[in-house]
Write a protein that holds these residues in place. Sequence first.
Motif, PDB file in Angstrom:
ATOM      1  N   PRO A  90       0.818  -0.912  -0.026  1.00 27.28           N
ATOM      2  CA  PRO A  90      -0.059  -0.030   0.020  1.00 27.28           C
ATOM      3  C   PRO A  90       0.937   1.160   0.125  1.00 27.28           C
ATOM      4  N   GLU A  91       1.809   1.152   0.837  1.00 33.44           N
ATOM      5  CA  GLU A  91       2.784   2.591   0.817  1.00 33.44           C
ATOM      6  C   GLU A  91       3.565   2.652  -0.602  1.00 33.44           C
ATOM      7  N   GLU A  92       3.822   1.830  -1.286  1.00 31.81           N
ATOM      8  CA  GLU A  92       4.638   2.024  -2.503  1.00 31.81           C
ATOM      9  C   GLU A  92       3.570   2.420  -3.495  1.00 31.81           C
ATOM     10  N   TYR A  93       2.190   1.982  -3.304  1.00 29.67           N
ATOM     11  CA  TYR A  93       1.071   2.408  -4.215  1.00 29.67           C
ATOM     12  C   TYR A  93       0.975   3.850  -4.094  1.00 29.67           C
ATOM     13  N   PHE A 118      -9.434   5.574   9.600  1.00 30.49           N
ATOM     14  CA  PHE A 118     -10.134   4.768   8.417  1.00 30.49           C
ATOM     15  C   PHE A 118      -9.512   3.684   7.968  1.00 30.49           C
ATOM     16  N   PHE A 119      -8.128   3.536   7.828  1.00 33.09           N
ATOM     17  CA  PHE A 119      -7.400   2.375   7.836  1.00 33.09           C
ATOM     18  C   PHE A 119      -7.422   1.295   9.008  1.00 33.09           C
ATOM     19  N   ASN A 120      -7.773   1.713  10.365  1.00 32.20           N
ATOM     20  CA  ASN A 120      -8.090   0.945  11.126  1.00 32.20           C
ATOM     21  C   ASN A 120      -6.712   0.143  11.533  1.00 32.20           C
ATOM     22  N   GLY A 121      -5.739   0.562  11.518  1.00 34.95           N
ATOM     23  CA  GLY A 121      -4.663  -0.168  11.702  1.00 34.95           C
ATOM     24  C   GLY A 121      -4.214  -1.413  10.847  1.00 34.95           C
ATOM     25  N   GLU A 122      -4.756  -1.369   9.782  1.00 36.28           N
ATOM     26  CA  GLU A 122      -4.716  -2.557   8.814  1.00 36.28           C
ATOM     27  C   GLU A 122      -4.038  -2.492   7.423  1.00 36.28           C
ATOM     28  N   GLY A 126       2.617  -2.713   7.178  1.00 34.33           N
ATOM     29  CA  GLY A 126       2.422  -4.082   7.079  1.00 34.33           C
ATOM     30  C   GLY A 126       3.264  -4.629   5.836  1.00 34.33           C
ATOM     31  N   LYS A 127       3.396  -5.916   5.742  1.00 37.44           N
ATOM     32  CA  LYS A 127       4.354  -6.544   4.785  1.00 37.44           C
ATOM     33  C   LYS A 127       3.424  -7.192   3.492  1.00 37.44           C
ATOM     34  N   LYS A 128       2.269  -6.854   3.444  1.00 37.22           N
ATOM     35  CA  LYS A 128       1.356  -7.552   2.578  1.00 37.22           C
ATOM     36  C   LYS A 128       1.534  -6.716   1.416  1.00 37.22           C
ATOM     37  N   TYR A 129       1.172  -7.143   0.062  1.00 37.68           N
ATOM     38  CA  TYR A 129       1.273  -6.704  -1.063  1.00 37.68           C
ATOM     39  C   TYR A 129      -0.370  -6.471  -1.217  1.00 37.68           C
ATOM     40  N   VAL A 130      -0.759  -5.197  -2.030  1.00 43.51           N
ATOM     41  CA  VAL A 130      -1.934  -4.745  -2.105  1.00 43.51           C
ATOM     42  C   VAL A 130      -2.928  -6.018  -2.672  1.00 43.51           C
TER      43      VAL A 130
END
Length: 235
Positions: A90-93, A118-122, A126-130
């Motif tokens: 998400p950050e890269e996006y 809005f993101f609710n800490g999710e 993190g390490k997940k890709y979009v």
Amino acid sequence: MITVQNISKVYGTTEVLNIPFLEIPKGESFGLVGNNGAGKTTLFSLLLDLIEASTGQIQIAGENVAESENWKGLTSAFIDESFLIGYLTPEEYFYFLGELRGQNRASVDVFLQQFTDFFNGEILNGKKYVRDLSKGNQKKVGIVGALIGTPDIIILDEPFANLDPSTQFKLKKLIRDWSQNHQVTFLISSHDLAHTTEVSNRIVVLNRGKIVRDIATSPETLRELEAFFAGDAGE
């Protein structure tokens, strides 16, 4: 801000959209509702020059969207998951979109701070890709991505779908606040009549590609829409 003139879209012998005239002023929260196949996504695709009109033209800030790219700096959208880049975090996006819109990473980081709730800490850190996020979290990424750079026009197709009730409430507040504080023109398409009515100054109903209602929202609007879709004309 947006002017639609004699726009139509025909696939083969089937006309899926026919709008003689539609004008959307700056700062309006514009809700677009209709059944499946009514032409909502087609209209948004034409507005964004993703498909070619059969007749007519659409202007954004006086620029024909099919002949100029000047309007693109004013306009942002999240239509569906195809607008995302799945192999990025998400950050890269967000950084990628920020670069496209003249924002450096530091300014994007500051911008994103307002969406912590809005993101609710999710979403962030993190390490997940979009592509690995849930449908709801992908929707959150797409919506916030559309806001980066504070464009004049933001187009959202089914923004409330896949969001939990708490996030839907937060999104409605976000749309109302941005419309009032930034004079952003929102175009929102949704099957959810209640949510759309709550955030829109004006509701347009499409049925079989044609505008059949154009309503300034009032306390009676939701009941009027429910009556329309409950009747034969809404089937």
